[in-house]
Design a protein around this motif. Sequence first.
Motif, PDB file in Angstrom:
ATOM      1  N   PRO A 241       0.837  -1.207   0.000  1.00  0.00           N
ATOM      2  CA  PRO A 241       0.000   0.000   0.000  1.00  0.00           C
ATOM      3  C   PRO A 241       0.870   1.255   0.000  1.00  0.00           C
ATOM      4  N   ASN A 242       0.353   2.330  -0.558  1.00  0.00           N
ATOM      5  CA  ASN A 242       1.124   3.566  -0.727  1.00  0.00           C
ATOM      6  C   ASN A 242       1.820   4.014   0.556  1.00  0.00           C
ATOM      7  N   GLU A 243       1.125   3.938   1.691  1.00  0.00           N
ATOM      8  CA  GLU A 243       1.699   4.487   2.923  1.00  0.00           C
ATOM      9  C   GLU A 243       2.879   3.663   3.450  1.00  0.00           C
ATOM     10  N   LEU A 244       3.077   2.472   2.913  1.00  0.00           N
ATOM     11  CA  LEU A 244       4.196   1.644   3.354  1.00  0.00           C
ATOM     12  C   LEU A 244       5.372   1.651   2.374  1.00  0.00           C
ATOM     13  N   LEU A 245       5.199   2.273   1.219  1.00  0.00           N
ATOM     14  CA  LEU A 245       6.266   2.260   0.223  1.00  0.00           C
ATOM     15  C   LEU A 245       7.442   3.140   0.661  1.00  0.00           C
ATOM     16  N   PRO A 246       8.670   2.674   0.509  1.00  0.00           N
ATOM     17  CA  PRO A 246       9.836   3.498   0.840  1.00  0.00           C
ATOM     18  C   PRO A 246       9.881   4.750  -0.031  1.00  0.00           C
ATOM     19  N   GLY A 247      10.521   5.795   0.487  1.00  0.00           N
ATOM     20  CA  GLY A 247      10.581   7.052  -0.237  1.00  0.00           C
ATOM     21  C   GLY A 247      11.338   6.966  -1.545  1.00  0.00           C
ATOM     22  N   ASP A 248      12.274   6.006  -1.670  1.00  0.00           N
ATOM     23  CA  ASP A 248      13.060   5.886  -2.894  1.00  0.00           C
ATOM     24  C   ASP A 248      12.541   4.782  -3.814  1.00  0.00           C
ATOM     25  N   TYR A 249      11.305   4.392  -3.629  1.00  0.00           N
ATOM     26  CA  TYR A 249      10.697   3.320  -4.422  1.00  0.00           C
ATOM     27  C   TYR A 249      10.541   3.752  -5.877  1.00  0.00           C
ATOM     28  N   LEU A 250      10.921   2.868  -6.818  1.00  0.00           N
ATOM     29  CA  LEU A 250      10.887   3.195  -8.246  1.00  0.00           C
ATOM     30  C   LEU A 250       9.852   2.391  -9.030  1.00  0.00           C
ATOM     31  N   GLY A 251       9.040   1.607  -8.334  1.00  0.00           N
ATOM     32  CA  GLY A 251       8.076   0.772  -9.034  1.00  0.00           C
ATOM     33  C   GLY A 251       7.058   1.562  -9.832  1.00  0.00           C
ATOM     34  N   LYS A 252       6.623   2.699  -9.300  1.00  0.00           N
ATOM     35  CA  LYS A 252       5.622   3.492 -10.019  1.00  0.00           C
ATOM     36  C   LYS A 252       6.214   4.099 -11.280  1.00  0.00           C
ATOM     37  N   GLU A 253       7.465   4.507 -11.205  1.00  0.00           N
ATOM     38  CA  GLU A 253       8.141   5.039 -12.388  1.00  0.00           C
ATOM     39  C   GLU A 253       8.298   3.939 -13.440  1.00  0.00           C
ATOM     40  N   ALA A 254       8.627   2.727 -12.998  1.00  0.00           N
ATOM     41  CA  ALA A 254       8.766   1.611 -13.933  1.00  0.00           C
ATOM     42  C   ALA A 254       7.437   1.324 -14.622  1.00  0.00           C
ATOM     43  N   HIS A 255       6.359   1.324 -13.853  1.00  0.00           N
ATOM     44  CA  HIS A 255       5.045   1.060 -14.443  1.00  0.00           C
ATOM     45  C   HIS A 255       4.664   2.152 -15.437  1.00  0.00           C
ATOM     46  N   ALA A 256       4.969   3.406 -15.116  1.00  0.00           N
ATOM     47  CA  ALA A 256       4.665   4.516 -16.026  1.00  0.00           C
ATOM     48  C   ALA A 256       5.445   4.374 -17.331  1.00  0.00           C
ATOM     49  N   HIS A 257       6.713   3.990 -17.242  1.00  0.00           N
ATOM     50  CA  HIS A 257       7.507   3.776 -18.450  1.00  0.00           C
ATOM     51  C   HIS A 257       6.924   2.648 -19.301  1.00  0.00           C
ATOM     52  N   HIS A 258       6.549   1.566 -18.636  1.00  0.00           N
ATOM     53  CA  HIS A 258       5.997   0.413 -19.346  1.00  0.00           C
ATOM     54  C   HIS A 258       4.711   0.793 -20.079  1.00  0.00           C
ATOM     55  N   ARG A 259       3.827   1.501 -19.415  1.00  0.00           N
ATOM     56  CA  ARG A 259       2.563   1.901 -20.050  1.00  0.00           C
ATOM     57  C   ARG A 259       2.801   2.902 -21.179  1.00  0.00           C
ATOM     58  N   ALA A 260       3.727   3.821 -20.980  1.00  0.00           N
ATOM     59  CA  ALA A 260       4.029   4.805 -22.021  1.00  0.00           C
ATOM     60  C   ALA A 260       4.571   4.116 -23.264  1.00  0.00           C
ATOM     61  N   LEU A 261       5.432   3.128 -23.063  1.00  0.00           N
ATOM     62  CA  LEU A 261       5.977   2.429 -24.211  1.00  0.00           C
ATOM     63  C   LEU A 261       4.892   1.653 -24.951  1.00  0.00           C
ATOM     64  N   LEU A 262       4.016   0.994 -24.209  1.00  0.00           N
ATOM     65  CA  LEU A 262       2.903   0.281 -24.842  1.00  0.00           C
ATOM     66  C   LEU A 262       2.031   1.230 -25.658  1.00  0.00           C
ATOM     67  N   ARG A 263       1.696   2.375 -25.076  1.00  0.00           N
ATOM     68  CA  ARG A 263       0.834   3.322 -25.786  1.00  0.00           C
ATOM     69  C   ARG A 263       1.478   3.779 -27.090  1.00  0.00           C
ATOM     70  N   GLN A 264       2.774   4.063 -27.025  1.00  0.00           N
ATOM     71  CA  GLN A 264       3.431   4.549 -28.235  1.00  0.00           C
ATOM     72  C   GLN A 264       3.571   3.459 -29.284  1.00  0.00           C
ATOM     73  N   VAL A 265       3.775   2.222 -28.861  1.00  0.00           N
ATOM     74  CA  VAL A 265       3.805   1.104 -29.814  1.00  0.00           C
ATOM     75  C   VAL A 265       2.455   0.990 -30.514  1.00  0.00           C
ATOM     76  N   ILE A 266       1.377   1.063 -29.733  1.00  0.00           N
ATOM     77  CA  ILE A 266       0.041   0.934 -30.303  1.00  0.00           C
ATOM     78  C   ILE A 266      -0.252   2.078 -31.256  1.00  0.00           C
ATOM     79  N   GLU A 267       0.118   3.298 -30.904  1.00  0.00           N
ATOM     80  CA  GLU A 267      -0.139   4.454 -31.765  1.00  0.00           C
ATOM     81  C   GLU A 267       0.569   4.343 -33.098  1.00  0.00           C
ATOM     82  N   ARG A 268       1.686   3.618 -33.125  1.00  0.00           N
ATOM     83  CA  ARG A 268       2.454   3.480 -34.361  1.00  0.00           C
ATOM     84  C   ARG A 268       2.097   2.218 -35.128  1.00  0.00           C
ATOM     85  N   SER A 269       1.186   1.431 -34.606  1.00  0.00           N
ATOM     86  CA  SER A 269       0.834   0.154 -35.255  1.00  0.00           C
ATOM     87  C   SER A 269      -0.071   0.383 -36.465  1.00  0.00           C
TER      88      SER A 269
END
Length: 269
Positions: A241-269
């Motif tokens: 849960p959000n309130e337990l995540l460490p301050g230097d956690y990068l999982g949300k950034e990783a998920h954002a990158h993954h979704r952004a890449l998927l969206r751009q792949v789809i837009e170019r398909s």
Amino acid sequence: MKWEAFHHPDFSLPVVRRKVGGELVTLLDQTAGMLLSAGACDFYGHCYPTDKAFRTSIARLQAKGLVVKPHTDGTLPELRLTPEGESMVPDYFNPERRWNKAWNHWWYVLMFDVPEKERSYRDKLRGFLKRLHFGCLQKSVWITPRDIRPEYDDLDHAANVESVAHLFEARTVLGHGNESVVREAWDFDALREHQAQYNACAEKNLSRLAQGNHQPAELAQLMRMDNLAYSQAMANDPLLPNELLPGDYLGKEAHAHHRALLRQVIERS
């Protein structure tokens, strides 16, 4: 186009690579709503070495009730997941549900003592706890902020787990604040390293994706590569849960990158 490959010595790609059918399930889940159904089947086909391999995978999934492929008026069929298929998609492909879930401020602590002669039972129990995102405080002391009483009840009825284990509720773990418990039970230092490397890899591929036009086969290759890379980076993430995540956690950034890449792949398909 040569895409940036993700590699970390902690992971073996043949181990984390999904079977063809399982990989298609996650691709369908992530791209639902991004692709028009008329083009989906053709695009996904580029993810497989031959058309026969793709069709065989679809047939196998359909037989298991994981994918629905209704026949239409001769146009390319729609592909979508059944509820059973959606339930097989790993949590880290839809992590917001775990991050945004309110914590009731109880820890659930499972302690077990399995005799050495029952090592197989013990190993399978540990594997099950890992799949439930438990953290390990000690070899036989596992902890989670999620209320797992329903799963524990199922374990008791199906596997007589109460004969070797006890489940406790605790407001605190003496000598540890919540942040200390999180750091002790889960290896967030290693997790941060994996996710930082994935983020760097994804950023390079997003940059390359923005340069020029790409053939469908190249886009499909990138989607598969990123799907596997993201899986490696997130495989050991407890998705707390959000309130337990460490301050230097990068999982949300990783998920954002993954979704952004998927969206751009789809837009170019």
